[in-house]
Design a protein around this motif. Sequence first.
Motif, short mmCIF file in Angstrom:
data_model
loop_
_atom_site.label_atom_id
_atom_site.label_comp_id
_atom_site.label_asym_id
_atom_site.label_seq_id
_atom_site.Cartn_x
_atom_site.Cartn_y
_atom_site.Cartn_z
N THR A 268 -2.33 1.75 4.54
CA THR A 268 -1.76 0.59 3.88
C THR A 268 -0.45 0.99 3.22
O THR A 268 -0.37 1.97 2.50
N LEU A 269 0.58 0.22 3.50
CA LEU A 269 1.90 0.54 2.97
C LEU A 269 2.18 -0.23 1.70
O LEU A 269 1.89 -1.41 1.60
N THR A 270 2.78 0.44 0.75
CA THR A 270 3.27 -0.22 -0.44
C THR A 270 4.69 -0.70 -0.16
O THR A 270 5.34 -0.22 0.77
N PRO A 271 5.21 -1.64 -0.94
CA PRO A 271 6.58 -2.10 -0.72
C PRO A 271 7.60 -0.94 -0.77
O PRO A 271 8.56 -0.92 -0.01
N GLY A 272 7.37 0.01 -1.63
CA GLY A 272 8.27 1.17 -1.70
C GLY A 272 8.27 1.98 -0.42
O GLY A 272 9.31 2.48 0.02
N GLU A 273 7.10 2.12 0.20
CA GLU A 273 7.01 2.86 1.46
C GLU A 273 7.71 2.10 2.58
O GLU A 273 8.32 2.70 3.45
N LYS B 275 -4.80 5.03 3.18
CA LYS B 275 -3.60 5.80 3.49
C LYS B 275 -2.68 5.02 4.42
O LYS B 275 -1.47 5.16 4.35
#
Length: 65
Positions: free
Chosen positions: A37-42, A35
Amino acid sequence: MSDLPLSERDVLEASLRQSRSELQDAVGELKEAAKETLTPGEVLARRRWFWVAGAFAAGVVLAKR
């Protein structure tokens, strides 16, 4: 029934319960880490105006060339 004496069987069952508990704890920790860990979209969504301003500035620089 079983070939194992009752006390040995109890020890194995207790060990299995402990292993299951440890596995559940590890899975819970893994879920929390996933949770975080960030995605590029986030990343874009959290600093939307920063990226919009950067894109605007890049557009201005490229338009002046």
